[in-house]
Every structure is written in structure tokens, then in C-alpha cells.
Design a protein around this motif. Sequence first.
Motif, PDB file in Angstrom:
ATOM      1  N   MET A   1       0.845  -1.188   0.000  1.00  0.00           N
ATOM      2  CA  MET A   1       0.000   0.000   0.000  1.00  0.00           C
ATOM      3  C   MET A   1       0.886   1.246   0.000  1.00  0.00           C
ATOM      4  SD  MET A   1      -2.733   1.230   2.833  1.00  0.00           S
ATOM      5  CE  MET A   1      -4.348   1.014   2.176  1.00  0.00           C
ATOM      6  N   THR A   2       0.466   2.248  -0.729  1.00  0.00           N
ATOM      7  CA  THR A   2       1.195   3.499  -0.818  1.00  0.00           C
ATOM      8  C   THR A   2       0.971   4.306   0.450  1.00  0.00           C
ATOM      9  OG1 THR A   2       0.795   3.450  -3.185  1.00  0.00           O
ATOM     10  CG2 THR A   2       1.531   5.517  -2.256  1.00  0.00           C
ATOM     11  N   ALA A   3       2.055   4.857   0.987  1.00  0.00           N
ATOM     12  CA  ALA A   3       1.969   5.628   2.232  1.00  0.00           C
ATOM     13  C   ALA A   3       1.843   7.118   1.939  1.00  0.00           C
ATOM     14  CB  ALA A   3       3.202   5.370   3.089  1.00  0.00           C
ATOM     15  N   ALA A   4       1.091   7.793   2.787  1.00  0.00           N
ATOM     16  CA  ALA A   4       0.953   9.244   2.685  1.00  0.00           C
ATOM     17  C   ALA A   4       2.144   9.913   3.351  1.00  0.00           C
ATOM     18  CB  ALA A   4      -0.340   9.695   3.358  1.00  0.00           C
ATOM     19  N   ILE A   5       2.556  11.036   2.788  1.00  0.00           N
ATOM     20  CA  ILE A   5       3.650  11.832   3.331  1.00  0.00           C
ATOM     21  C   ILE A   5       3.116  13.213   3.716  1.00  0.00           C
ATOM     22  CG2 ILE A   5       5.485  10.637   2.072  1.00  0.00           C
ATOM     23  CD1 ILE A   5       5.365  12.934  -0.005  1.00  0.00           C
ATOM     24  N   ILE A   6       3.754  13.835   4.690  1.00  0.00           N
ATOM     25  CA  ILE A   6       3.380  15.189   5.076  1.00  0.00           C
ATOM     26  C   ILE A   6       3.975  16.168   4.073  1.00  0.00           C
ATOM     27  CG2 ILE A   6       3.635  16.978   6.841  1.00  0.00           C
ATOM     28  CD1 ILE A   6       3.443  14.746   8.933  1.00  0.00           C
ATOM     29  N   LEU A   7       3.139  17.071   3.574  1.00  0.00           N
ATOM     30  CA  LEU A   7       3.584  18.063   2.604  1.00  0.00           C
ATOM     31  C   LEU A   7       3.909  19.368   3.318  1.00  0.00           C
ATOM     32  CD1 LEU A   7       0.933  17.328  -0.160  1.00  0.00           C
ATOM     33  CD2 LEU A   7       3.312  16.546  -0.079  1.00  0.00           C
ATOM     34  N   LYS A   8       4.902  20.073   2.780  1.00  0.00           N
ATOM     35  CA  LYS A   8       5.376  21.314   3.382  1.00  0.00           C
ATOM     36  C   LYS A   8       5.343  22.440   2.354  1.00  0.00           C
ATOM     37  CE  LYS A   8       8.239  18.879   6.643  1.00  0.00           C
ATOM     38  NZ  LYS A   8       8.869  17.633   6.463  1.00  0.00           N
ATOM     39  N   THR A   9       5.678  23.629   2.794  1.00  0.00           N
ATOM     40  CA  THR A   9       5.631  24.811   1.935  1.00  0.00           C
ATOM     41  C   THR A   9       6.417  24.612   0.644  1.00  0.00           C
ATOM     42  OG1 THR A   9       5.422  26.169   3.914  1.00  0.00           O
ATOM     43  CG2 THR A   9       5.984  27.314   1.892  1.00  0.00           C
ATOM     44  N   GLU A  10       7.549  23.944   0.722  1.00  0.00           N
ATOM     45  CA  GLU A  10       8.351  23.737  -0.496  1.00  0.00           C
ATOM     46  C   GLU A  10       7.682  22.815  -1.508  1.00  0.00           C
ATOM     47  OE1 GLU A  10      10.308  21.269   2.864  1.00  0.00           O
ATOM     48  OE2 GLU A  10       9.554  23.306   2.658  1.00  0.00           O
ATOM     49  N   ASP A  11       6.576  22.174  -1.126  1.00  0.00           N
ATOM     50  CA  ASP A  11       5.832  21.298  -2.033  1.00  0.00           C
ATOM     51  C   ASP A  11       4.709  22.037  -2.769  1.00  0.00           C
ATOM     52  OD1 ASP A  11       7.230  18.871  -1.269  1.00  0.00           O
ATOM     53  OD2 ASP A  11       6.131  18.981   0.628  1.00  0.00           O
ATOM     54  N   ALA A  12       4.556  23.335  -2.529  1.00  0.00           N
ATOM     55  CA  ALA A  12       3.421  24.090  -3.073  1.00  0.00           C
ATOM     56  C   ALA A  12       3.329  24.019  -4.600  1.00  0.00           C
ATOM     57  CB  ALA A  12       3.479  25.543  -2.607  1.00  0.00           C
ATOM     58  N   SER A  13       4.445  24.091  -5.301  1.00  0.00           N
ATOM     59  CA  SER A  13       4.401  24.039  -6.768  1.00  0.00           C
ATOM     60  C   SER A  13       3.911  22.689  -7.267  1.00  0.00           C
ATOM     61  CB  SER A  13       5.775  24.340  -7.360  1.00  0.00           C
ATOM     62  OG  SER A  13       6.120  25.674  -7.119  1.00  0.00           O
ATOM     63  N   THR A  14       4.397  21.630  -6.653  1.00  0.00           N
ATOM     64  CA  THR A  14       3.982  20.280  -7.034  1.00  0.00           C
ATOM     65  C   THR A  14       2.509  20.064  -6.718  1.00  0.00           C
ATOM     66  OG1 THR A  14       6.220  19.525  -6.551  1.00  0.00           O
ATOM     67  CG2 THR A  14       4.545  17.838  -6.757  1.00  0.00           C
ATOM     68  N   MET A  15       2.063  20.610  -5.594  1.00  0.00           N
ATOM     69  CA  MET A  15       0.656  20.502  -5.219  1.00  0.00           C
ATOM     70  C   MET A  15      -0.222  21.238  -6.235  1.00  0.00           C
ATOM     71  SD  MET A  15       1.155  21.079  -1.122  1.00  0.00           S
ATOM     72  CE  MET A  15      -0.575  20.875  -0.635  1.00  0.00           C
ATOM     73  N   ALA A  16       0.196  22.429  -6.643  1.00  0.00           N
ATOM     74  CA  ALA A  16      -0.569  23.203  -7.619  1.00  0.00           C
ATOM     75  C   ALA A  16      -0.641  22.473  -8.959  1.00  0.00           C
ATOM     76  CB  ALA A  16       0.040  24.596  -7.788  1.00  0.00           C
ATOM     77  N   ALA A  17       0.450  21.829  -9.354  1.00  0.00           N
ATOM     78  CA  ALA A  17       0.456  21.088 -10.618  1.00  0.00           C
ATOM     79  C   ALA A  17      -0.556  19.936 -10.571  1.00  0.00           C
ATOM     80  CB  ALA A  17       1.859  20.563 -10.918  1.00  0.00           C
ATOM     81  N   LEU A  18      -0.587  19.212  -9.458  1.00  0.00           N
ATOM     82  CA  LEU A  18      -1.561  18.126  -9.319  1.00  0.00           C
ATOM     83  C   LEU A  18      -2.981  18.685  -9.298  1.00  0.00           C
ATOM     84  CD1 LEU A  18      -2.604  15.269  -8.740  1.00  0.00           C
ATOM     85  CD2 LEU A  18      -2.175  15.700  -6.330  1.00  0.00           C
ATOM     86  N   HIS A  19      -3.190  19.750  -8.557  1.00  0.00           N
ATOM     87  CA  HIS A  19      -4.527  20.345  -8.460  1.00  0.00           C
ATOM     88  C   HIS A  19      -5.018  20.787  -9.831  1.00  0.00           C
ATOM     89  CE1 HIS A  19      -7.658  22.530  -6.047  1.00  0.00           C
ATOM     90  NE2 HIS A  19      -7.401  21.514  -5.237  1.00  0.00           N
ATOM     91  N   HIS A  20      -4.128  21.354 -10.631  1.00  0.00           N
ATOM     92  CA  HIS A  20      -4.476  21.787 -11.985  1.00  0.00           C
ATOM     93  C   HIS A  20      -4.908  20.593 -12.840  1.00  0.00           C
ATOM     94  CE1 HIS A  20      -4.457  24.275 -15.576  1.00  0.00           C
ATOM     95  NE2 HIS A  20      -3.746  23.335 -16.170  1.00  0.00           N
ATOM     96  N   ALA A  21      -4.235  19.457 -12.678  1.00  0.00           N
ATOM     97  CA  ALA A  21      -4.590  18.257 -13.439  1.00  0.00           C
ATOM     98  C   ALA A  21      -5.885  17.623 -12.943  1.00  0.00           C
ATOM     99  CB  ALA A  21      -3.450  17.239 -13.370  1.00  0.00           C
ATOM    100  N   ALA A  22      -6.160  17.752 -11.650  1.00  0.00           N
ATOM    101  CA  ALA A  22      -7.279  17.036 -11.041  1.00  0.00           C
ATOM    102  C   ALA A  22      -8.603  17.793 -11.076  1.00  0.00           C
ATOM    103  CB  ALA A  22      -6.929  16.693  -9.595  1.00  0.00           C
ATOM    104  N   PHE A  23      -8.560  19.117 -11.254  1.00  0.00           N
ATOM    105  CA  PHE A  23      -9.780  19.910 -11.169  1.00  0.00           C
ATOM    106  C   PHE A  23     -10.057  20.645 -12.469  1.00  0.00           C
ATOM    107  CE2 PHE A  23      -8.794  19.082  -6.809  1.00  0.00           C
ATOM    108  CZ  PHE A  23     -10.034  18.953  -6.202  1.00  0.00           C
ATOM    109  N   PRO A  24     -11.335  20.977 -12.707  1.00  0.00           N
ATOM    110  CA  PRO A  24     -11.691  21.708 -13.934  1.00  0.00           C
ATOM    111  C   PRO A  24     -11.047  23.087 -13.993  1.00  0.00           C
ATOM    112  CG  PRO A  24     -13.665  20.838 -12.839  1.00  0.00           C
ATOM    113  CD  PRO A  24     -12.505  20.647 -11.901  1.00  0.00           C
ATOM    114  N   GLU A  25     -10.932  23.587 -15.184  1.00  0.00           N
ATOM    115  CA  GLU A  25     -10.408  24.939 -15.418  1.00  0.00           C
ATOM    116  C   GLU A  25     -11.140  25.938 -14.529  1.00  0.00           C
ATOM    117  OE1 GLU A  25      -8.006  27.788 -17.073  1.00  0.00           O
ATOM    118  OE2 GLU A  25      -7.945  25.662 -17.572  1.00  0.00           O
ATOM    119  N   GLY A  26     -10.392  26.801 -13.880  1.00  0.00           N
ATOM    120  CA  GLY A  26     -10.981  27.820 -13.029  1.00  0.00           C
ATOM    121  C   GLY A  26     -11.191  27.385 -11.587  1.00  0.00           C
ATOM    122  N   GLU A  27     -11.040  26.094 -11.287  1.00  0.00           N
ATOM    123  CA  GLU A  27     -11.220  25.603  -9.921  1.00  0.00           C
ATOM    124  C   GLU A  27      -9.902  25.191  -9.268  1.00  0.00           C
ATOM    125  OE1 GLU A  27     -14.291  22.651  -9.466  1.00  0.00           O
ATOM    126  OE2 GLU A  27     -15.593  23.684 -10.893  1.00  0.00           O
TER     127      GLU A  27
END
Length: 155
Positions: A1-27
Motif C-alpha cells: 500500500m502506498t503511504a501518505a507523506i506530510i507536505l510542506k511549503t516547499e511542495d506548493a508548486s507540485t501541489m498546484a500542478a496536481l490540483h491543476h490536473a485534477a480539477f476543472p479549469e478555473g477551480e
Amino acid sequence: MTAAIILKTEDASTMAALHHAAFPEGEAWTRDSFADLLALPSTLALGIAGEVGLSGLIVLQVTPDAADILTIGVAPHQRRKGLASTLLQAASRILGEKGVARLLLDVAADNSGAINFYTAQGFTQDNIRKSYYKRLDGSRIDAMLMSRPVAGQQP
């Protein structure tokens, strides 16, 4: 099973990239939105690492007795593999250790996929916020407020 990791401020760009892929335009949220949230001591963010970037994330705002799920998202090519459930379980474990009693969220009333997922995870509807979300076309949609006890805690 894949384990969850704690995300930090330096992960913000990677988080935004995933969010952009996962959510509709504008959200999708921006890097700055994630960075601002992650700078707050009341924010808990967890992710699941993929081959490149993140495959999934959950961001919560934590108070002494409850935690609001602000967003949860999984990369489109990683959906239906249990990653969102893994993230929710990992967050519940951490929150339960902190004595947090309830998980709260709101979801667009027309988002049947998310509502079905949350219901399967033990969430129940508490209320409706009329015309809460504004769509890109200007239309409004209700928000369904849902909650559940954190694992190991009493409601």
C-alpha cells in the motif's frame, strides 16, 4: 500500500500542478494559494508521491475539535486505485492522535462522484448552503455540508 507523506511549503508548486490536473479549469488552486495555507500552523497537508510529482493530496484546516477538508484530489490517471481513501485514512489517524473529533467538508451538490465517495467513507449530510459555489458561466450551485467522526473519536 502506498503511504501518505506530510507536505510542506516547499511542495506548493507540485501541489498546484496536481490540483491543476485534477480539477476543472478555473477551480484549480495556485502555488501561492498552497504556500499561504501551508505556512499556517493549523494546516495539515498530506500527499502520495507518484513517479513524477504527486499522485494525490489532501489539505485540511485543523481546530482543536474538528478539521475541515479544504481539498482532496487525485491525478486523473491514478483515480479508482484507493488513493483518496488512503489519504483520508492517514489524515484521520493523525487527527485522532491529536484528539480531533470530527471531519467536516463541503461539496458541490451536483458533484455526485465526490458525494458518493464521501458517503462511502462514512460522511453524512448535515446541511445545505444555498448558491454557495459560483461556476465560470455565472451560475450558482448549492454546497452540501457533510461530516463524520474521526476514527477512534466519539461524535
